[in-house]
Design a protein around this motif. Sequence first.
Motif, PDB file in Angstrom:
ATOM      1  N   ARG A   1       0.827  -1.204   0.000  1.00 51.27           N
ATOM      2  CA  ARG A   1       0.000   0.000   0.000  1.00 51.27           C
ATOM      3  C   ARG A   1       0.866   1.260   0.000  1.00 51.27           C
ATOM      4  O   ARG A   1       0.591   2.218  -0.722  1.00 51.27           O
ATOM      5  CB  ARG A   1      -0.941  -0.003   1.197  1.00 51.27           C
ATOM      6  CG  ARG A   1      -1.954   1.130   1.124  1.00 51.27           C
ATOM      7  CD  ARG A   1      -3.014   1.084   2.206  1.00 51.27           C
ATOM      8  NE  ARG A   1      -3.599  -0.229   2.311  1.00 51.27           N
ATOM      9  CZ  ARG A   1      -3.818  -0.853   3.471  1.00 51.27           C
ATOM     10  NH1 ARG A   1      -3.510  -0.272   4.600  1.00 51.27           N
ATOM     11  NH2 ARG A   1      -4.359  -2.047   3.500  1.00 51.27           N
ATOM     12  N   VAL A   2       1.915   1.261   0.805  1.00 48.15           N
ATOM     13  CA  VAL A   2       2.820   2.416   0.846  1.00 48.15           C
ATOM     14  C   VAL A   2       3.459   2.615  -0.528  1.00 48.15           C
ATOM     15  O   VAL A   2       3.546   3.740  -1.040  1.00 48.15           O
ATOM     16  CB  VAL A   2       3.899   2.222   1.935  1.00 48.15           C
ATOM     17  CG1 VAL A   2       4.958   3.289   1.858  1.00 48.15           C
ATOM     18  CG2 VAL A   2       3.254   2.214   3.312  1.00 48.15           C
ATOM     19  N   PHE A   3       3.903   1.528  -1.140  1.00 42.62           N
ATOM     20  CA  PHE A   3       4.498   1.591  -2.480  1.00 42.62           C
ATOM     21  C   PHE A   3       3.491   2.153  -3.482  1.00 42.62           C
ATOM     22  O   PHE A   3       3.791   3.080  -4.242  1.00 42.62           O
ATOM     23  CB  PHE A   3       4.948   0.192  -2.904  1.00 42.62           C
ATOM     24  CG  PHE A   3       5.438   0.109  -4.318  1.00 42.62           C
ATOM     25  CD1 PHE A   3       6.705   0.560  -4.643  1.00 42.62           C
ATOM     26  CD2 PHE A   3       4.644  -0.436  -5.312  1.00 42.62           C
ATOM     27  CE1 PHE A   3       7.164   0.482  -5.949  1.00 42.62           C
ATOM     28  CE2 PHE A   3       5.098  -0.516  -6.617  1.00 42.62           C
ATOM     29  CZ  PHE A   3       6.358  -0.055  -6.940  1.00 42.62           C
ATOM     30  N   ALA A   4       2.297   1.599  -3.492  1.00 41.48           N
ATOM     31  CA  ALA A   4       1.284   2.019  -4.460  1.00 41.48           C
ATOM     32  C   ALA A   4       0.905   3.488  -4.273  1.00 41.48           C
ATOM     33  O   ALA A   4       0.764   4.231  -5.248  1.00 41.48           O
ATOM     34  CB  ALA A   4       0.046   1.127  -4.351  1.00 41.48           C
ATOM     35  N   LEU A   5       0.749   3.917  -3.034  1.00 40.20           N
ATOM     36  CA  LEU A   5       0.404   5.319  -2.796  1.00 40.20           C
ATOM     37  C   LEU A   5       1.502   6.258  -3.292  1.00 40.20           C
ATOM     38  O   LEU A   5       1.214   7.284  -3.903  1.00 40.20           O
ATOM     39  CB  LEU A   5       0.118   5.560  -1.312  1.00 40.20           C
ATOM     40  CG  LEU A   5      -1.220   5.023  -0.817  1.00 40.20           C
ATOM     41  CD1 LEU A   5      -1.310   5.105   0.698  1.00 40.20           C
ATOM     42  CD2 LEU A   5      -2.377   5.765  -1.465  1.00 40.20           C
ATOM     43  N   SER A   6       2.751   5.894  -3.054  1.00 37.87           N
ATOM     44  CA  SER A   6       3.844   6.755  -3.519  1.00 37.87           C
ATOM     45  C   SER A   6       3.880   6.814  -5.043  1.00 37.87           C
ATOM     46  O   SER A   6       4.131   7.861  -5.635  1.00 37.87           O
ATOM     47  CB  SER A   6       5.186   6.292  -2.963  1.00 37.87           C
ATOM     48  OG  SER A   6       5.583   5.066  -3.541  1.00 37.87           O
TER      49      SER A   6
ATOM     50  N   LEU B   1       1.309   6.399  -7.081  1.00 39.78           N
ATOM     51  CA  LEU B   1       0.136   7.089  -7.615  1.00 39.78           C
ATOM     52  C   LEU B   1       0.097   8.576  -7.265  1.00 39.78           C
ATOM     53  O   LEU B   1      -0.486   9.365  -7.998  1.00 39.78           O
ATOM     54  CB  LEU B   1      -1.137   6.399  -7.129  1.00 39.78           C
ATOM     55  CG  LEU B   1      -1.321   4.966  -7.638  1.00 39.78           C
ATOM     56  CD1 LEU B   1      -2.539   4.326  -7.002  1.00 39.78           C
ATOM     57  CD2 LEU B   1      -1.412   4.936  -9.151  1.00 39.78           C
ATOM     58  N   VAL B   2       0.713   8.971  -6.168  1.00 39.86           N
ATOM     59  CA  VAL B   2       0.721  10.377  -5.770  1.00 39.86           C
ATOM     60  C   VAL B   2       1.725  11.179  -6.601  1.00 39.86           C
ATOM     61  O   VAL B   2       1.464  12.336  -6.971  1.00 39.86           O
ATOM     62  CB  VAL B   2       1.037  10.501  -4.261  1.00 39.86           C
ATOM     63  CG1 VAL B   2       1.400  11.912  -3.875  1.00 39.86           C
ATOM     64  CG2 VAL B   2      -0.160  10.033  -3.445  1.00 39.86           C
ATOM     65  N   ALA B   3       2.854  10.581  -6.935  1.00 46.39           N
ATOM     66  CA  ALA B   3       3.923  11.299  -7.629  1.00 46.39           C
ATOM     67  C   ALA B   3       3.477  11.944  -8.951  1.00 46.39           C
ATOM     68  O   ALA B   3       3.823  13.111  -9.198  1.00 46.39           O
ATOM     69  CB  ALA B   3       5.122  10.387  -7.852  1.00 46.39           C
ATOM     70  N   PRO B   4       2.728  11.269  -9.817  1.00 45.79           N
ATOM     71  CA  PRO B   4       2.313  11.948 -11.065  1.00 45.79           C
ATOM     72  C   PRO B   4       1.465  13.199 -10.831  1.00 45.79           C
ATOM     73  O   PRO B   4       1.625  14.199 -11.526  1.00 45.79           O
ATOM     74  CB  PRO B   4       1.506  10.870 -11.809  1.00 45.79           C
ATOM     75  CG  PRO B   4       2.021   9.584 -11.286  1.00 45.79           C
ATOM     76  CD  PRO B   4       2.359   9.857  -9.851  1.00 45.79           C
ATOM     77  N   PHE B   5       0.578  13.150  -9.834  1.00 44.91           N
ATOM     78  CA  PHE B   5      -0.231  14.335  -9.538  1.00 44.91           C
ATOM     79  C   PHE B   5       0.651  15.484  -9.051  1.00 44.91           C
ATOM     80  O   PHE B   5       0.448  16.638  -9.419  1.00 44.91           O
ATOM     81  CB  PHE B   5      -1.295  14.010  -8.488  1.00 44.91           C
ATOM     82  CG  PHE B   5      -2.374  13.104  -8.990  1.00 44.91           C
ATOM     83  CD1 PHE B   5      -3.287  13.543  -9.938  1.00 44.91           C
ATOM     84  CD2 PHE B   5      -2.466  11.807  -8.530  1.00 44.91           C
ATOM     85  CE1 PHE B   5      -4.284  12.707 -10.407  1.00 44.91           C
ATOM     86  CE2 PHE B   5      -3.461  10.961  -8.997  1.00 44.91           C
ATOM     87  CZ  PHE B   5      -4.377  11.411  -9.941  1.00 44.91           C
ATOM     88  N   LEU B   6       1.643  15.142  -8.233  1.00 42.36           N
ATOM     89  CA  LEU B   6       2.572  16.163  -7.755  1.00 42.36           C
ATOM     90  C   LEU B   6       3.384  16.749  -8.907  1.00 42.36           C
ATOM     91  O   LEU B   6       3.644  17.959  -8.944  1.00 42.36           O
ATOM     92  CB  LEU B   6       3.502  15.570  -6.700  1.00 42.36           C
ATOM     93  CG  LEU B   6       2.840  15.135  -5.389  1.00 42.36           C
ATOM     94  CD1 LEU B   6       3.822  14.354  -4.532  1.00 42.36           C
ATOM     95  CD2 LEU B   6       2.299  16.336  -4.643  1.00 42.36           C
TER      96      LEU B   6
END
Length: 168
Positions: free
Chosen positions: A53-58, A60-65
Amino acid sequence: WFGDEFGPFLLHTDAEGKILKAPIPLPGVQSPQNPFGGAANLAASRGFVPHRRVFALSVLVAPFLLVAFAATRSPWLCLALLMVIGAAESVFATMQSTLVLLSAPEDARGGTMGILSACIGTQPVGTLWIGFLAGGIGVPAAMAVNALFALGFMLPVAGPLVRVTPRR
């Protein structure tokens, strides 16, 4: 007992590396290689956070950032976004190797890490693509387009990893 720079924590393990007790937080302790507190707070008082989950969140969040960074004109907001992007990238890099090592059978870990290293070695191809695109549409637009493409490719794989599953 040994120290973990990502918490930082003091960990008590058996000979196989299994954590025997809840990690002991060490507030104020910082690694010279990790002065901002580490890639992520990977350990919690009741055990490890779900690695996938931590991997997936990082991921998926990076492109938005990156899209936000590409659209921002304020130097201070850019700096703040770069710091958050750096944290997300650190989490990604840490979890990438961790998941590979945890998932591979012990006798195949060397080969699996070799494959991971070969995949990481393809990064210049992505850099070439962004450079080519930036020459045509500009750097901010190229970063945003690349981030959205990346999100489109990663969402089907990483999205399901984020879902919370009930504990048994």
